[in-house]
Design a protein around this motif. Structure first.
Motif, PDB file in Angstrom:
ATOM      1  N   ASN A  54      -0.277   5.701   1.163  1.00  0.00           N
ATOM      2  CA  ASN A  54      -0.378   4.977  -0.098  1.00  0.00           C
ATOM      3  C   ASN A  54       0.901   4.239  -0.459  1.00  0.00           C
ATOM      4  N   LYS A  55       1.979   4.474   0.274  1.00  0.00           N
ATOM      5  CA  LYS A  55       3.254   3.815  -0.002  1.00  0.00           C
ATOM      6  C   LYS A  55       3.292   2.462   0.700  1.00  0.00           C
ATOM      7  N   PRO A  56       3.861   1.420   0.021  1.00  0.00           N
ATOM      8  CA  PRO A  56       4.030   0.145   0.712  1.00  0.00           C
ATOM      9  C   PRO A  56       5.074   0.287   1.807  1.00  0.00           C
ATOM     10  N   THR A  57       4.770  -0.200   2.977  1.00  0.00           N
ATOM     11  CA  THR A  57       5.713  -0.091   4.086  1.00  0.00           C
ATOM     12  C   THR A  57       6.393  -1.417   4.320  1.00  0.00           C
ATOM     13  N   THR A  58       7.547  -1.348   4.963  1.00  0.00           N
ATOM     14  CA  THR A  58       8.303  -2.565   5.248  1.00  0.00           C
ATOM     15  C   THR A  58       7.645  -3.378   6.346  1.00  0.00           C
ATOM     16  N   ASP A  59       6.640  -2.803   7.026  1.00  0.00           N
ATOM     17  CA  ASP A  59       5.967  -3.524   8.096  1.00  0.00           C
ATOM     18  C   ASP A  59       4.865  -4.437   7.578  1.00  0.00           C
ATOM     19  N   GLU A  60       4.465  -4.273   6.318  1.00  0.00           N
ATOM     20  CA  GLU A  60       3.401  -5.094   5.773  1.00  0.00           C
ATOM     21  C   GLU A  60       3.880  -6.531   5.606  1.00  0.00           C
ATOM     22  N   ASN A  61       2.993  -7.486   5.867  1.00  0.00           N
ATOM     23  CA  ASN A  61       3.325  -8.889   5.715  1.00  0.00           C
ATOM     24  C   ASN A  61       3.413  -9.265   4.237  1.00  0.00           C
TER      25      ASN A  61
END
Length: 206
Positions: free
Chosen positions: A41-48
């Motif tokens: 559920n956490k935003p990751t740094t890999d998301e565009n």
């Protein structure tokens, strides 16, 4: 008799140990599941990155240029005996970008009626502005130039999402971009605002 007594003595111990192991296994399973759900559920740094800049509606070159001057903080000269555009040379245009669901803009600002002295003054201001570069460099990765280099002598790229000049974003994704190029031969600014994708190269780590 001795074997039966031994079994009776150790049976409760064995049962207790088994119960403890079952409880421990249950707790460990719960922790693993909880950690996985929380991390997912956490935003990751890999998301565009997805641009949140709203493309406003401009119907004239003057309105669009006033917007560009306000956002970028640059003065596009209009105090000379020149013109921004005319009926014959008004290049202001816009189109609906269906891929990004945005409105993209383009215009040119000509200085054909400027004297040599006025042109020199305009180009001196541009030359002293450190935001204008002679080459796009790595910015070609995000600017819509089909991987090539524009021929204009002065180039400025502003990423609206990051509020930075001539600097690639940290994350890949979609960005709203303003480009301002100046051609010393044609004596004109070419100005665009549009959405584009940035495909960041990720190198494998050892």
């Amino acid at each position: 008799m001795e074997n039966k007594n031994t079994k009776r003595i150790f049976s409760p111990i064995v049962i207790t140990i088994v119960c403890i192991l079952i409880i421990a296994l249950g707790v460990a399973t719960f922790i693993l599941i909880y950690t996985y759900v929380a991390d997912s559920n956490k935003p990751t740094t890999d998301e565009n990155h997805v641009s949140t800049i709203v493309s406003r509606v401009y119907t004239t070159s003057d309105d669009f240029l006033a917007h560009i001057e306000d956002i970028v903080g640059i003065d596009i000269p209009d105090g000379y005996t020149t013109y921004r555009s005319s009926t014959a040379l008004d290049t202001f245009s816009f189109e609906i970008n269906k891929y990004h669901n945005t409105i993209d803009y383009f215009t040119c600002v000509f200085f054909h009626n400027a004297t040599d002295e006025e042109l020199s003054e305009i180009e001196e201001i541009i030359a002293q502005d450190k935001r204008f570069k002679s080459s796009l460099g790595d910015m070609k990765k995000i600017v819509d130039v089909n991987g090539g280099e524009v021929l204009d002598e002065y180039k400025l790229v502003y990423i609206m999402d990051t509020s930075e000049f001539n600097t690639l974003p940290d994350k890949a994704g979609e960005y709203r971009i303003i480009t301002i190029f100046y051609d010393t031969d044609l004596h004109c600014f070419s100005i665009e605002e549009y959405n584009n994708n940035y495909y960041k190269t990720v190198y494998p780590t050892e």
